[in-house]
Design a protein around this motif. Structure first.
Motif, PDB file in Angstrom:
ATOM      1  N   THR A   1       0.854  -1.183   0.000  1.00 57.64           N
ATOM      2  CA  THR A   1       0.000   0.000   0.000  1.00 57.64           C
ATOM      3  C   THR A   1       0.887   1.228   0.000  1.00 57.64           C
ATOM      4  OG1 THR A   1      -1.679  -1.173   1.245  1.00 57.64           O
ATOM      5  CG2 THR A   1      -1.833   1.218   1.185  1.00 57.64           C
ATOM      6  N   ALA A   2       0.940   1.958  -1.116  1.00 54.34           N
ATOM      7  CA  ALA A   2       1.796   3.141  -1.250  1.00 54.34           C
ATOM      8  C   ALA A   2       0.971   4.393  -0.978  1.00 54.34           C
ATOM      9  CB  ALA A   2       2.394   3.201  -2.647  1.00 54.34           C
ATOM     10  N   VAL A   3       1.490   5.264  -0.155  1.00 55.07           N
ATOM     11  CA  VAL A   3       0.797   6.511   0.156  1.00 55.07           C
ATOM     12  C   VAL A   3       1.493   7.724  -0.457  1.00 55.07           C
ATOM     13  CG1 VAL A   3      -0.153   5.603   2.281  1.00 55.07           C
ATOM     14  CG2 VAL A   3       2.081   6.690   2.324  1.00 55.07           C
ATOM     15  N   SER A   4       2.694   7.582  -0.942  1.00 56.26           N
ATOM     16  CA  SER A   4       3.391   8.697  -1.572  1.00 56.26           C
ATOM     17  C   SER A   4       2.865   8.891  -2.998  1.00 56.26           C
ATOM     18  CB  SER A   4       4.906   8.437  -1.608  1.00 56.26           C
ATOM     19  OG  SER A   4       5.404   8.322  -0.295  1.00 56.26           O
ATOM     20  N   PRO A   5       2.618  10.163  -3.437  1.00 57.34           N
ATOM     21  CA  PRO A   5       2.099  10.396  -4.786  1.00 57.34           C
ATOM     22  C   PRO A   5       3.145  10.086  -5.842  1.00 57.34           C
ATOM     23  CG  PRO A   5       2.632  12.483  -3.724  1.00 57.34           C
ATOM     24  CD  PRO A   5       2.793  11.424  -2.682  1.00 57.34           C
ATOM     25  N   ASP A   6       2.695   9.478  -6.929  1.00 62.14           N
ATOM     26  CA  ASP A   6       3.588   9.210  -8.033  1.00 62.14           C
ATOM     27  C   ASP A   6       3.501  10.338  -9.056  1.00 62.14           C
ATOM     28  OD1 ASP A   6       1.083   8.818  -8.981  1.00 62.14           O
ATOM     29  OD2 ASP A   6       1.349   6.707  -9.526  1.00 62.14           O
ATOM     30  N   SER A   7       4.206  10.173 -10.182  1.00 64.72           N
ATOM     31  CA  SER A   7       4.241  11.236 -11.188  1.00 64.72           C
ATOM     32  C   SER A   7       2.871  11.482 -11.806  1.00 64.72           C
ATOM     33  CB  SER A   7       5.257  10.866 -12.282  1.00 64.72           C
ATOM     34  OG  SER A   7       4.909   9.620 -12.882  1.00 64.72           O
ATOM     35  N   ARG A   8       2.089  10.420 -11.993  1.00 64.38           N
ATOM     36  CA  ARG A   8       0.759  10.600 -12.574  1.00 64.38           C
ATOM     37  C   ARG A   8      -0.148  11.388 -11.641  1.00 64.38           C
ATOM     38  NH1 ARG A   8      -1.981   5.283 -14.856  1.00 64.38           N
ATOM     39  NH2 ARG A   8      -0.039   5.473 -16.087  1.00 64.38           N
TER      40      ARG A   8
ATOM     41  N   ILE B   1     -10.030   5.693   5.563  1.00 63.33           N
ATOM     42  CA  ILE B   1      -8.625   5.282   5.462  1.00 63.33           C
ATOM     43  C   ILE B   1      -8.405   4.096   6.383  1.00 63.33           C
ATOM     44  CG2 ILE B   1      -6.234   6.006   5.731  1.00 63.33           C
ATOM     45  CD1 ILE B   1      -7.137   8.846   5.286  1.00 63.33           C
ATOM     46  N   ARG B   2      -7.816   3.049   5.873  1.00 64.43           N
ATOM     47  CA  ARG B   2      -7.528   1.874   6.680  1.00 64.43           C
ATOM     48  C   ARG B   2      -6.395   2.158   7.661  1.00 64.43           C
ATOM     49  NH1 ARG B   2      -6.588  -2.711   2.316  1.00 64.43           N
ATOM     50  NH2 ARG B   2      -5.349  -1.003   1.437  1.00 64.43           N
ATOM     51  N   ALA B   3      -6.454   1.429   8.770  1.00 62.80           N
ATOM     52  CA  ALA B   3      -5.446   1.645   9.812  1.00 62.80           C
ATOM     53  C   ALA B   3      -4.044   1.332   9.312  1.00 62.80           C
ATOM     54  CB  ALA B   3      -5.779   0.797  11.041  1.00 62.80           C
ATOM     55  N   ALA B   4      -3.931   0.336   8.430  1.00 54.94           N
ATOM     56  CA  ALA B   4      -2.606  -0.021   7.912  1.00 54.94           C
ATOM     57  C   ALA B   4      -2.007   1.134   7.110  1.00 54.94           C
ATOM     58  CB  ALA B   4      -2.712  -1.273   7.039  1.00 54.94           C
ATOM     59  N   GLU B   5      -2.850   1.834   6.340  1.00 52.75           N
ATOM     60  CA  GLU B   5      -2.341   2.971   5.563  1.00 52.75           C
ATOM     61  C   GLU B   5      -1.908   4.108   6.483  1.00 52.75           C
ATOM     62  OE1 GLU B   5      -5.203   4.149   2.728  1.00 52.75           O
ATOM     63  OE2 GLU B   5      -5.218   2.242   1.651  1.00 52.75           O
ATOM     64  N   THR B   6      -2.683   4.346   7.546  1.00 54.12           N
ATOM     65  CA  THR B   6      -2.288   5.383   8.504  1.00 54.12           C
ATOM     66  C   THR B   6      -0.963   5.050   9.177  1.00 54.12           C
ATOM     67  OG1 THR B   6      -4.633   5.808   8.927  1.00 54.12           O
ATOM     68  CG2 THR B   6      -3.062   6.684  10.508  1.00 54.12           C
ATOM     69  N   THR B   7      -0.811   3.784   9.573  1.00 54.37           N
ATOM     70  CA  THR B   7       0.441   3.370  10.220  1.00 54.37           C
ATOM     71  C   THR B   7       1.619   3.509   9.262  1.00 54.37           C
ATOM     72  OG1 THR B   7      -0.810   1.809  11.584  1.00 54.37           O
ATOM     73  CG2 THR B   7       1.579   1.480  11.417  1.00 54.37           C
ATOM     74  N   GLU B   8       1.415   3.079   8.017  1.00 50.94           N
ATOM     75  CA  GLU B   8       2.502   3.175   7.045  1.00 50.94           C
ATOM     76  C   GLU B   8       2.841   4.636   6.745  1.00 50.94           C
ATOM     77  OE1 GLU B   8       3.644   1.706   2.513  1.00 50.94           O
ATOM     78  OE2 GLU B   8       1.751   1.107   3.448  1.00 50.94           O
ATOM     79  N   GLY B   9       1.819   5.472   6.658  1.00 49.93           N
ATOM     80  CA  GLY B   9       2.085   6.886   6.400  1.00 49.93           C
ATOM     81  C   GLY B   9       2.864   7.542   7.521  1.00 49.93           C
ATOM     82  N   ARG B  10       2.499   7.212   8.782  1.00 49.74           N
ATOM     83  CA  ARG B  10       3.248   7.781   9.905  1.00 49.74           C
ATOM     84  C   ARG B  10       4.685   7.253   9.916  1.00 49.74           C
ATOM     85  NH1 ARG B  10       0.567   7.620  15.766  1.00 49.74           N
ATOM     86  NH2 ARG B  10      -0.861   8.986  14.614  1.00 49.74           N
ATOM     87  N   ALA B  11       4.843   5.983   9.591  1.00 50.20           N
ATOM     88  CA  ALA B  11       6.199   5.428   9.550  1.00 50.20           C
ATOM     89  C   ALA B  11       7.045   6.114   8.477  1.00 50.20           C
ATOM     90  CB  ALA B  11       6.132   3.925   9.290  1.00 50.20           C
ATOM     91  N   ARG B  12       6.431   6.408   7.323  1.00 50.07           N
ATOM     92  CA  ARG B  12       7.179   7.101   6.275  1.00 50.07           C
ATOM     93  C   ARG B  12       7.590   8.509   6.732  1.00 50.07           C
ATOM     94  NH1 ARG B  12       7.068   5.054   1.064  1.00 50.07           N
ATOM     95  NH2 ARG B  12       5.790   3.185   0.773  1.00 50.07           N
ATOM     96  N   LEU B  13       6.697   9.169   7.443  1.00 50.62           N
ATOM     97  CA  LEU B  13       7.040  10.502   7.944  1.00 50.62           C
ATOM     98  C   LEU B  13       8.197  10.445   8.941  1.00 50.62           C
ATOM     99  CD1 LEU B  13       3.479  12.055   8.456  1.00 50.62           C
ATOM    100  CD2 LEU B  13       5.126  12.578   6.662  1.00 50.62           C
ATOM    101  N   TYR B  14       8.143   9.468   9.857  1.00 50.00           N
ATOM    102  CA  TYR B  14       9.243   9.311  10.811  1.00 50.00           C
ATOM    103  C   TYR B  14      10.547   9.019  10.076  1.00 50.00           C
ATOM    104  CZ  TYR B  14       6.007   9.144  14.783  1.00 50.00           C
ATOM    105  OH  TYR B  14       5.083   9.459  15.725  1.00 50.00           O
ATOM    106  N   HIS B  15      10.483   8.145   9.065  1.00 46.15           N
ATOM    107  CA  HIS B  15      11.697   7.771   8.335  1.00 46.15           C
ATOM    108  C   HIS B  15      12.248   8.964   7.553  1.00 46.15           C
ATOM    109  CE1 HIS B  15      14.539   5.283   6.163  1.00 46.15           C
ATOM    110  NE2 HIS B  15      14.070   5.754   5.011  1.00 46.15           N
ATOM    111  N   ARG B  16      11.360   9.754   6.942  1.00 44.11           N
ATOM    112  CA  ARG B  16      11.830  10.908   6.172  1.00 44.11           C
ATOM    113  C   ARG B  16      12.463  11.951   7.082  1.00 44.11           C
ATOM    114  NH1 ARG B  16       7.361  13.559   2.517  1.00 44.11           N
ATOM    115  NH2 ARG B  16       7.422  11.415   1.730  1.00 44.11           N
ATOM    116  N   ALA B  17      11.921  12.112   8.290  1.00 47.64           N
ATOM    117  CA  ALA B  17      12.469  13.097   9.224  1.00 47.64           C
ATOM    118  C   ALA B  17      13.632  12.555  10.041  1.00 47.64           C
ATOM    119  CB  ALA B  17      11.374  13.590  10.165  1.00 47.64           C
ATOM    120  N   GLY B  18      13.915  11.256   9.930  1.00 44.22           N
ATOM    121  CA  GLY B  18      14.990  10.673  10.724  1.00 44.22           C
ATOM    122  C   GLY B  18      14.691  10.656  12.211  1.00 44.22           C
TER     123      GLY B  18
END
Length: 424
Positions: free
Chosen positions: A6-13, A297-314
């Protein structure tokens, strides 16, 4: 079977779909600006001596050159003042763009040099500076008009295309109001004196510039009138302000002065319009109405989105705190500890249940921040292992039996109760 992600980051399209609307708006504005600039490119030659556009005056200066009259363009008031001479006519094409004090200086220098001034469609301020006593009396439609005055130049030219500003010469002696009615004229010719200081040179005020332009010069008596007014001297100065001359300090105006007299009325109308729009769009009073969410929004997408934010911010420390807090909340009921109990109490209870050293348990539940991403992943795995271990222990989740109530102190005046005997 491949695992689904489940990808939450926007792609080029997705980025193109979201940004094509604003991008199209910017392109439309740029194209419209270019088209307007091309269509209006000829407006810059208005009343310029060398412009062949319909609003230019190349035809007039060509006729004057054939009569031996030299036309000299000037762009500043200082340059015009230095070029004034005894047999010179100064045409001010846009007197309203000249600072008032500069007009006063031009009037004084023209009087000193015995030169002639011609102002094209001057405003009230310019009229008062150049021709004291003359008043503006409104506007008139530009049309073919007859002289109606005794000025010889106007009488020789006959009918001409005049209109625009109307000048009231009733308070000025020795002046001719032409192409109007009575003391009101769209062409004002003032003599060499004005009855006050006796030094002002002959001055001509034109209500409109149409009869000077290439488009109308051949109509009626326009050419004869223009030649008579501007060809009376051997030298013609054609003054079109180029904007390079800064206004004197006494001519500086504030923002309110530049907005004009009607800005208060316009501001009031704008306030009323804003109030009406606010009333129209405001929330209606009444009970709250539940609305269906546009998307779930499914809980898995919310969890993955928060994890991506943590990873991007280090933010490894913040991610570790979230994992430890969740683990502590799940372990507390399994080992019979209150959720609000201190971490040290939870660590002691988990160590007693699992047999692990308290230092090891404390390092997992309240240790330092992971040094890198592999250490964070290892911490998450260790926390999951600890929780599963505690959950599989016998008696996990059982609440501790409450302590028996304390016996009241013995009354010293009462003998102790005999011990109870077991019933056979």
């Amino acid at each position: 079977m491949s695992a689904t992600t489940t990808a939450v980051s926007p792609d080029s399209r997705a980025l193109w779909r979201g940004g094509r609307g604003p991008l199209l708006g910017v392109v439309v504005v740029l194209v419209a600006g270019v088209l307007l600039a091309v269509l209006r490119s000829g407006d810059g030659g208005a009343l310029r001596h060398d412009s062949p556009t319909p609003a230019g005056a190349l035809a007039l200066t060509t006729l004057l050159a054939e009569e031996g009259i030299r036309t000299t363009p000037v762009g500043t008031a200082a340059e015009a003042g230095r070029a004034l001479g005894p047999d010179t006519t100064l045409l001010v094409a846009f007197p309203n763009a000249v600072p008032p004090s500069r007009l006063t200086d031009l009037r004084r220098e023209a009087a000193r040099a015995d030169a002639r001034l011609v102002l094209v469609s001057p405003g009230e301020g310019a009229v008062h500076r150049i021709a004291p006593g003359v008043e503006l009396a409104g506007e008139a439609e530009v049309d073919e008009r007859q002289p109606g005055c005794a000025d010889p130049t106007a009488r020789r030219a006959g009918g001409a295309t005049l209109g625009g500003r109307v000048f009231d010469l009733s308070a000025v002696e020795g002046a001719a109001a032409c192409y109007g009615q009575g003391s009101l004229g769209t062409l004002a010719v003032l003599g060499a004196t004005d009855g006050t200081d006796g030094t002002r040179a002959a001055t001509v005020l034109l209500g409109s510039p149409e009869f000077l332009t290439n488009d109308a010069l051949a109509d009626d008596g326009n050419a004869a009138l223009a030649m008579g007014l501007l060809g009376a001297t051997e030298k013609l100065l054609w003054y079109v302000p180029d904007g390079s001359e800064p206004p004197p300090e006494q001519d500086e105006q504030s923002l309110l002065d530049l907005t004009g007299d009607n800005w208060r009325w316009a501001a009031g109308q704008l306030v009323v319009a804003v109030l009406f729009a606010a009333v129209w769009r405001m929330r209606r009073l009444g009970p709250a109405v539940p609305e269906r969410l546009p998307v779930r929004i499914r809980a898995a997408e919310t969890t993955e989105g928060r994890a991506r934010l943590y990873h991007r911010a280090g933010a490894r420390g913040r991610a570790a705190d979230a994992l430890r807090e969740s683990t502590r909340a799940r372990l507390a009921p399994l080992v019979g500890v209150r959720p609000s109990a201190p971490v040290s109490e939870l660590v002691r209870a988990v160590g007693d249940r699992t047999g692990r050293p308290s230092a090891e348990v404390e390092a997992l539940l309240a240790g330092p921040e992971p040094a890198d991403d592999p250490a964070l992943i290892a911490l998450a795995d260790d926390l999951d292992t600890l929780r599963e271990h505690v959950a599989q222990l016998p008696g996990a989740g059982a609440r501790p039996s409450p302590a028996p109530p304390s016996q009241p102190p013995a009354d010293p005046g009462r003998p102790p109760a005999p011990p109870k005997k077991d019933t056979p």
